[in-house]
Write a protein that holds these residues in place. Sequence first.
Motif, short mmCIF file in Angstrom:
data_model
loop_
_atom_site.label_atom_id
_atom_site.label_comp_id
_atom_site.label_asym_id
_atom_site.label_seq_id
_atom_site.Cartn_x
_atom_site.Cartn_y
_atom_site.Cartn_z
N ALA A 187 0.06 -3.70 -7.52
CA ALA A 187 -0.48 -4.01 -6.19
C ALA A 187 -1.96 -3.66 -6.12
O ALA A 187 -2.77 -4.40 -5.56
CB ALA A 187 0.30 -3.25 -5.12
N GLY A 188 -2.34 -2.53 -6.73
CA GLY A 188 -3.75 -2.12 -6.73
C GLY A 188 -4.63 -3.03 -7.54
O GLY A 188 -5.84 -3.15 -7.27
N SER A 189 -4.06 -3.71 -8.54
CA SER A 189 -4.87 -4.60 -9.38
C SER A 189 -5.40 -5.80 -8.61
O SER A 189 -6.32 -6.49 -9.06
CB SER A 189 -4.04 -5.08 -10.58
OG SER A 189 -2.99 -5.95 -10.16
N ASN A 190 -4.83 -6.05 -7.43
CA ASN A 190 -5.30 -7.15 -6.58
C ASN A 190 -6.45 -6.73 -5.68
O ASN A 190 -6.95 -7.55 -4.91
CB ASN A 190 -4.14 -7.66 -5.71
CG ASN A 190 -3.04 -8.30 -6.54
OD1 ASN A 190 -3.30 -9.14 -7.40
ND2 ASN A 190 -1.80 -7.91 -6.30
N LEU A 191 -6.85 -5.48 -5.76
CA LEU A 191 -7.95 -4.97 -4.94
C LEU A 191 -9.22 -4.86 -5.77
O LEU A 191 -9.17 -4.66 -6.98
CB LEU A 191 -7.61 -3.59 -4.38
CG LEU A 191 -6.42 -3.47 -3.43
CD1 LEU A 191 -6.16 -2.01 -3.10
CD2 LEU A 191 -6.67 -4.25 -2.15
N SER A 192 -10.35 -4.98 -5.10
CA SER A 192 -11.63 -4.74 -5.76
C SER A 192 -12.21 -3.38 -5.36
O SER A 192 -13.14 -2.88 -5.98
CB SER A 192 -12.64 -5.84 -5.42
OG SER A 192 -12.85 -5.90 -4.01
N GLY A 208 1.22 -7.86 -1.64
CA GLY A 208 1.65 -7.06 -2.78
C GLY A 208 2.38 -5.80 -2.38
O GLY A 208 3.42 -5.46 -2.96
N ILE A 209 1.86 -5.11 -1.37
CA ILE A 209 2.49 -3.86 -0.96
C ILE A 209 3.82 -4.11 -0.27
O ILE A 209 4.74 -3.29 -0.34
CB ILE A 209 1.55 -3.04 -0.05
CG1 ILE A 209 1.89 -1.54 -0.13
CG2 ILE A 209 1.60 -3.50 1.39
CD1 ILE A 209 1.67 -0.92 -1.46
N THR A 210 3.95 -5.25 0.42
CA THR A 210 5.23 -5.60 1.04
C THR A 210 6.31 -5.79 -0.02
O THR A 210 7.41 -5.25 0.09
CB THR A 210 5.10 -6.90 1.87
OG1 THR A 210 4.12 -6.69 2.90
CG2 THR A 210 6.43 -7.26 2.50
N ALA A 211 5.96 -6.53 -1.07
CA ALA A 211 6.90 -6.71 -2.17
C ALA A 211 7.21 -5.38 -2.85
O ALA A 211 8.36 -5.12 -3.24
CB ALA A 211 6.33 -7.70 -3.19
#
Length: 238
Positions: A187-192, A208-211
Amino acid sequence: MINKIKSFIQDLGNFGPLLAFSVVGPGLGAIALTTSADHWLEALRSQPYSLLIFFLCGVSLTGVSLIPTHAVSLVAGILFGAIVGPAYAILTITSASIVSYSLFSRFLDDQLLSLLEKKPKAYLIYNELLKSTGLKTLSMVILIRLSPVMPFAGTNVLLAAGKVRKREYILGSAIGLAPRVILVTIAGSNLSSLDLGQGADRSVFILGITATLVSLAIIGKVSRQALKKMVEPAALTE
């Protein structure tokens, strides 16, 4: 009533303050980490030794209950991506659990065991499960770690105070923590950055965090049911 409370606090000894700190410390650390991210995240990303710095900081800060594991996982995802990030996060958090165990074991004598002896049912369960060795204890630690409602730092204190054997503690922690660490790191990999105010980052992260939360809820339910089945036979023999 007041005398009973005083007596209970005295019985806790060092165990009480350490457990309280292990619950409060990571929350305060998460706030400090998030609010200061603009000052260190980009600088860390540009460092040639970012992996080593991440590992050392993650192990030391998480090991002394100053930041939560999900913060380590998110940062690993941001810095190293969804492929190698989870491996780095698992290594760092497992190493932090070893630091916690070694540290708390030095400060905790037998306060928890003394308290358990006053609760025959709880002491019986402890003897049957955590005080035993091998697969039974390993399974117990894995199930405890799998539960998303069990805080990492608080569990470290409890397991260290319970004198769980280090071999089962380390292996059980690594296996049990892996699912949630992997999910949060991805999930964190989708953040910048750790700033969720950015529209694109926020939308992707929410999905991502919902999943992740749904997956953790399923894992947690399964682990609770399995843990209950392990505990019930010991409780019934009281």
